[in-house]
Design a protein around this motif. Sequence first.
Motif, PDB file in Angstrom:
ATOM      1  N   GLU A  69     -69.789  51.358  45.352  1.00  0.00           N
ATOM      2  CA  GLU A  69     -68.483  50.913  44.832  1.00  0.00           C
ATOM      3  C   GLU A  69     -68.659  49.641  44.015  1.00  0.00           C
ATOM      4  O   GLU A  69     -69.459  48.782  44.373  1.00  0.00           O
ATOM      5  N   TYR A  70     -67.921  49.557  42.931  1.00  0.00           N
ATOM      6  CA  TYR A  70     -67.989  48.386  42.057  1.00  0.00           C
ATOM      7  C   TYR A  70     -66.585  47.862  41.811  1.00  0.00           C
ATOM      8  O   TYR A  70     -65.660  48.638  41.579  1.00  0.00           O
ATOM      9  N   TYR A  71     -66.454  46.533  41.822  1.00  0.00           N
ATOM     10  CA  TYR A  71     -65.189  45.876  41.505  1.00  0.00           C
ATOM     11  C   TYR A  71     -65.450  44.908  40.346  1.00  0.00           C
ATOM     12  O   TYR A  71     -66.625  44.651  40.030  1.00  0.00           O
ATOM     13  N   PRO A  72     -64.416  44.385  39.678  1.00  0.00           N
ATOM     14  CA  PRO A  72     -64.648  43.535  38.509  1.00  0.00           C
ATOM     15  C   PRO A  72     -65.664  42.412  38.780  1.00  0.00           C
ATOM     16  O   PRO A  72     -65.603  41.758  39.826  1.00  0.00           O
ATOM     17  N   GLY A  73     -66.613  42.273  37.859  1.00  0.00           N
ATOM     18  CA  GLY A  73     -67.641  41.231  37.988  1.00  0.00           C
ATOM     19  C   GLY A  73     -68.898  41.694  38.719  1.00  0.00           C
ATOM     20  O   GLY A  73     -69.868  40.939  38.806  1.00  0.00           O
ATOM     21  N   ASP A  74     -68.870  42.906  39.237  1.00  0.00           N
ATOM     22  CA  ASP A  74     -70.030  43.386  40.016  1.00  0.00           C
ATOM     23  C   ASP A  74     -71.156  43.852  39.107  1.00  0.00           C
ATOM     24  O   ASP A  74     -70.923  44.376  38.016  1.00  0.00           O
ATOM     25  N   ARG A  75     -72.356  43.675  39.611  1.00  0.00           N
ATOM     26  CA  ARG A  75     -73.532  44.251  38.939  1.00  0.00           C
ATOM     27  C   ARG A  75     -74.528  44.641  40.037  1.00  0.00           C
ATOM     28  O   ARG A  75     -74.811  43.848  40.929  1.00  0.00           O
ATOM     29  N   GLY A 100     -61.655  49.163  40.083  1.00  0.00           N
ATOM     30  CA  GLY A 100     -62.429  49.673  41.224  1.00  0.00           C
ATOM     31  C   GLY A 100     -62.990  51.033  40.882  1.00  0.00           C
ATOM     32  O   GLY A 100     -62.276  51.861  40.293  1.00  0.00           O
ATOM     33  N   MET A 101     -64.254  51.244  41.206  1.00  0.00           N
ATOM     34  CA  MET A 101     -64.849  52.538  40.853  1.00  0.00           C
ATOM     35  C   MET A 101     -66.046  52.818  41.748  1.00  0.00           C
ATOM     36  O   MET A 101     -66.580  51.929  42.425  1.00  0.00           O
ATOM     37  N   GLU A 102     -66.475  54.089  41.696  1.00  0.00           N
ATOM     38  CA  GLU A 102     -67.658  54.493  42.434  1.00  0.00           C
ATOM     39  C   GLU A 102     -68.634  55.051  41.405  1.00  0.00           C
ATOM     40  O   GLU A 102     -68.255  55.885  40.580  1.00  0.00           O
ATOM     41  N   VAL A 103     -69.880  54.565  41.440  1.00  0.00           N
ATOM     42  CA  VAL A 103     -70.861  55.016  40.454  1.00  0.00           C
ATOM     43  C   VAL A 103     -72.084  55.611  41.172  1.00  0.00           C
ATOM     44  O   VAL A 103     -72.577  55.029  42.144  1.00  0.00           O
ATOM     45  N   ALA A 104     -72.496  56.771  40.686  1.00  0.00           N
ATOM     46  CA  ALA A 104     -73.700  57.391  41.240  1.00  0.00           C
ATOM     47  C   ALA A 104     -74.617  57.787  40.094  1.00  0.00           C
ATOM     48  O   ALA A 104     -74.171  58.317  39.080  1.00  0.00           O
ATOM     49  N   MET A 163     -94.844  60.355  31.597  1.00  0.00           N
ATOM     50  CA  MET A 163     -93.472  60.645  31.142  1.00  0.00           C
ATOM     51  C   MET A 163     -92.543  61.018  32.289  1.00  0.00           C
ATOM     52  O   MET A 163     -91.384  60.621  32.307  1.00  0.00           O
ATOM     53  N   THR A 164     -93.046  61.781  33.240  1.00  0.00           N
ATOM     54  CA  THR A 164     -92.163  62.222  34.334  1.00  0.00           C
ATOM     55  C   THR A 164     -92.166  61.279  35.522  1.00  0.00           C
ATOM     56  O   THR A 164     -91.251  61.309  36.338  1.00  0.00           O
ATOM     57  N   GLY A 165     -93.211  60.443  35.613  1.00  0.00           N
ATOM     58  CA  GLY A 165     -93.319  59.607  36.810  1.00  0.00           C
ATOM     59  C   GLY A 165     -92.965  58.155  36.612  1.00  0.00           C
ATOM     60  O   GLY A 165     -92.868  57.412  37.585  1.00  0.00           O
ATOM     61  N   ARG A 166     -92.754  57.736  35.364  1.00  0.00           N
ATOM     62  CA  ARG A 166     -92.490  56.318  35.111  1.00  0.00           C
ATOM     63  C   ARG A 166     -91.130  55.914  35.691  1.00  0.00           C
ATOM     64  O   ARG A 166     -90.146  56.619  35.531  1.00  0.00           O
ATOM     65  N   ARG A 167     -91.131  54.792  36.375  1.00  0.00           N
ATOM     66  CA  ARG A 167     -89.921  54.343  37.045  1.00  0.00           C
ATOM     67  C   ARG A 167     -89.204  53.280  36.210  1.00  0.00           C
ATOM     68  O   ARG A 167     -89.847  52.431  35.607  1.00  0.00           O
ATOM     69  N   HIS A 168     -87.896  53.377  36.172  1.00  0.00           N
ATOM     70  CA  HIS A 168     -87.098  52.407  35.402  1.00  0.00           C
ATOM     71  C   HIS A 168     -86.006  51.837  36.303  1.00  0.00           C
ATOM     72  O   HIS A 168     -85.509  52.530  37.185  1.00  0.00           O
ATOM     73  N   THR A 169     -85.639  50.608  36.025  1.00  0.00           N
ATOM     74  CA  THR A 169     -84.535  49.991  36.752  1.00  0.00           C
ATOM     75  C   THR A 169     -83.291  50.099  35.878  1.00  0.00           C
ATOM     76  O   THR A 169     -83.336  49.766  34.692  1.00  0.00           O
ATOM     77  N   ILE A 170     -82.207  50.588  36.470  1.00  0.00           N
ATOM     78  CA  ILE A 170     -80.942  50.695  35.729  1.00  0.00           C
ATOM     79  C   ILE A 170     -79.959  49.698  36.352  1.00  0.00           C
ATOM     80  O   ILE A 170     -79.675  49.775  37.550  1.00  0.00           O
ATOM     81  N   LEU A 171     -79.499  48.766  35.527  1.00  0.00           N
ATOM     82  CA  LEU A 171     -78.486  47.824  36.014  1.00  0.00           C
ATOM     83  C   LEU A 171     -77.114  48.398  35.677  1.00  0.00           C
ATOM     84  O   LEU A 171     -76.876  48.816  34.532  1.00  0.00           O
ATOM     85  N   ILE A 172     -76.260  48.446  36.671  1.00  0.00           N
ATOM     86  CA  ILE A 172     -74.905  48.974  36.448  1.00  0.00           C
ATOM     87  C   ILE A 172     -73.942  47.787  36.463  1.00  0.00           C
ATOM     88  O   ILE A 172     -73.873  47.060  37.455  1.00  0.00           O
ATOM     89  N   ASP A 173     -73.264  47.620  35.335  1.00  0.00           N
ATOM     90  CA  ASP A 173     -72.508  46.396  35.113  1.00  0.00           C
ATOM     91  C   ASP A 173     -71.007  46.695  35.004  1.00  0.00           C
ATOM     92  O   ASP A 173     -70.619  47.680  34.380  1.00  0.00           O
ATOM     93  N   ILE A 198     -75.056  59.915  34.941  1.00  0.00           N
ATOM     94  CA  ILE A 198     -74.253  58.904  35.626  1.00  0.00           C
ATOM     95  C   ILE A 198     -72.874  59.511  35.895  1.00  0.00           C
ATOM     96  O   ILE A 198     -72.309  60.183  35.030  1.00  0.00           O
ATOM     97  N   LYS A 199     -72.390  59.299  37.113  1.00  0.00           N
ATOM     98  CA  LYS A 199     -71.082  59.846  37.486  1.00  0.00           C
ATOM     99  C   LYS A 199     -70.209  58.672  37.933  1.00  0.00           C
ATOM    100  O   LYS A 199     -70.565  57.951  38.870  1.00  0.00           O
ATOM    101  N   VAL A 200     -69.086  58.485  37.225  1.00  0.00           N
ATOM    102  CA  VAL A 200     -68.190  57.369  37.530  1.00  0.00           C
ATOM    103  C   VAL A 200     -66.848  57.926  38.013  1.00  0.00           C
ATOM    104  O   VAL A 200     -66.254  58.778  37.359  1.00  0.00           O
ATOM    105  N   THR A 201     -66.414  57.479  39.173  1.00  0.00           N
ATOM    106  CA  THR A 201     -65.093  57.870  39.679  1.00  0.00           C
ATOM    107  C   THR A 201     -64.221  56.614  39.730  1.00  0.00           C
ATOM    108  O   THR A 201     -64.536  55.660  40.457  1.00  0.00           O
ATOM    109  N   ILE A 202     -63.151  56.593  38.928  1.00  0.00           N
ATOM    110  CA  ILE A 202     -62.272  55.410  38.874  1.00  0.00           C
ATOM    111  C   ILE A 202     -61.204  55.549  39.956  1.00  0.00           C
ATOM    112  O   ILE A 202     -60.575  56.599  40.096  1.00  0.00           O
ATOM    113  N   PHE A 203     -61.022  54.489  40.734  1.00  0.00           N
ATOM    114  CA  PHE A 203     -60.090  54.548  41.870  1.00  0.00           C
ATOM    115  C   PHE A 203     -58.626  54.663  41.435  1.00  0.00           C
ATOM    116  O   PHE A 203     -57.844  55.373  42.055  1.00  0.00           O
ATOM    117  N   ASP A 204     -58.259  53.913  40.359  1.00  0.00           N
ATOM    118  CA  ASP A 204     -56.853  53.844  39.948  1.00  0.00           C
ATOM    119  C   ASP A 204     -56.246  55.217  39.666  1.00  0.00           C
ATOM    120  O   ASP A 204     -55.191  55.563  40.188  1.00  0.00           O
TER     121      ASP A 204
END
Lengths: 386, 164
Positions: B65-71, B53-57, B29-39, B83-89
């Motif tokens: 940094e992510y721009y439209p169409g990024d994954r 435009g945004m920054e995701v951590a 439960m604590t050690g299982r690794r997962h892949t998170i796709l940020i879209d 998840i922490k999202v900072t929007i540039f605008d």
Amino acid sequence: MSAQKKFVKFFSQYAVVIIFVMITVAAIPPSGLSIKYILQEIITRLGRNSFLVLALLLPIYAGMGLNFGMTLGAMAGQVGLIFAVNFGISNWHGLLFALLVGLPISVFLGWICGLVMNRAKGREMVTGYILAFFINGIYQFFVMYMLGSVIPMGNRAIVLSRGYGIRNTLNLESVRQSLDNILVLRVGGYAVPVVTFIIIALLCIFIVWFKKTKLGQDMRAVGQDMVVAEAAGIPVEKTRIIAIIISTVLACAGQIIFLQNMGNLATYNAHDQTGFFAVAAILVGGASVTHASIANVFIGVTLLHSMFVVSPLAGQKLFGSAMIGEYFRQFIGYGVIALSLVLYAWRTRKAAADARLGLRGGTNGSTKVSAVKNGANGAAGNGGQA
Amino acid sequence: MNGTTKTRRLAIRGGLLVIYVLLMVLMIMTGRRHTILIDNKDAADGSYSAINGMEVAIDRQESSEYYPGDRDKAMVQGQTHKIKVTIFDDNKTIEKEFKVPLWSDVMIISVPKLIAGVEPWIEPFTMAEQIQEAQESGPPAGETSFQSIGPAQPMEVEQVPPTP
């Protein structure tokens, strides 16, 4: 005792260490490697291999010789790691999970190994070696066929394309150096994996403590003379089985530590050389079939691995081919084991001859005492001569 | 050995076995690794649009940094994450906690959905489903397709005079 006799005795006792030091020191200049690089490599390899080599100590104390059967524990550790990768468990959690999976398997295999060795007293080393081949067959069947067919494997990336069996090489990226990297101490340009060394130190403390316990003392007694130990009421066979089980369990943990440092697992043959290199290391450190200490482990790992580091490059510079250095590695490993066994047999025979001579009054008292003592070790058949 | 001692010994052994198994479960439960796709993509039906435009951590990992169409992807261990999202605008920061199901290997977070408050913004992601969805929706306009549309047309072959 004359100076010449003293020298012969010293040389026969430490011949392997002396020869090894000479070869390694001679190979350093042609290798062209810096001392700093060699030292860093030795630190890394000490962390990687010491635990495995320490696993050999208890069977030696119990008079069962060098436990080539430790390969069984290594296989159990590998099975644990395969399951950790299958479930996608990363970091030290993955290592602990692999240990938890490997532990019961290694206890079971150690118990089988102990039972078999009790039926082959005095031939433990060769029995362990052949038993490892036998269990290897079962391991191959389990990993090549059972995993994926009988036991479902969720992670298709590690399964062969035919749908069952594990791939030849397993990427341990999820657990790679996860133990070493918990805390890395950087001193003078050297990186020291602190947690790995703490675990090795804890094992050393355990071994020192264990030798003082009732069971530890029983093991020593069984190692000295099984007949006397039996007469004293020590359950000889049970004690020997416990020694082998502990060694197999430690080998399981040692193989997990070894593989997390390497970062990949050769599924079908990573364990092949485990016992061989661990035995070579402890012998290079000055241990024999009947006597070994913690110091022998660290001296051996340091010497053997410094030779492993320098020999390919020395071979490259001296003979124009790095492969010569690789062959040299194998040759030295087997050579050390052979030399050590020959020296042990020679010493045992010489001690017996000295004892006979002493009984006829042809030698001084001190030689007589030591000869009789050594003779008892050899003659009791506890040496595990292969 | 009397009956009470035997029972106590059995209970202790049973307890140790339970602890052993629980420890294994805890490691999974604590050690299982997962892949998170940020879209950061527009919705097909136009219900939400990608962030300019945004920054995701994720957790304490380095932000990207992510721009439209990024994954992009992030690897996480365990089940509960932030998840922490900072929007540039407008320099607005949004923090959300999310849980990853234990046996899900890959999850996809649609940040535009998260910002717009559309549920579910985190979903399991499987390659097979993605391929199926792409096939069902047909080829996107203006892109090259290797599927034949309509009856096959005879190819015109240029006649080249035979070389001597």
